[in-house]
Scaffold this motif. Structure first.
Motif: not given
Length: 96
Positions: A44-51, A21-34, A75-82
């Motif tokens: 564990v980080s909040d650095d900028p990412a491609d997505v 995996f050669d890109s940068t991605a971030k999971f933002d988990i509500e109430g927990e962090g990134s 597709m069900s709205g449980k995960l948002s992508v920016d």
């Protein structure tokens, strides 16, 4: 650091170590962090990412465990992508 984040970093690093995996991605988990994932692995980080993908802790856990397909979660709205949807799809194939 929460137990959810530390456990997720360990699991993601094992999935990423052979994935190339050669890109940068971030999971933002509500109430927990990134968590940021890139060619170096996951941390564990909040650095900028491609997505940035955002979900609650239960949805994130289900995706990580393989019980919920990331595309289905989106597709069900449980995960948002920016950001770059191509990077999100690439990460989804790593997690599958």
């Amino acid at each position: 650091m929460s137990d959810i984040l530390s456990q997720a970093v360990t699991e993601l690093n094992s999935k990423l170590e052979t994935a190339g995996f050669d890109s940068t991605a971030k999971f933002d988990i509500e109430g927990e962090g990134s968590i940021v994932m890139d060619g170096e692995g996951a941390r564990v980080s909040d650095d900028p990412a491609d997505v940035t993908m955002s979900a609650d802790a239960d949805t994130f856990r289900s995706i990580l465990d393989g019980d919920l397909n990331p595309t289905a979660a989106f597709m069900s709205g449980k995960l948002s992508v920016d950001g770059d949807m191509g990077v999100a799809m690439k990460l989804a194939s790593v997690l599958a």
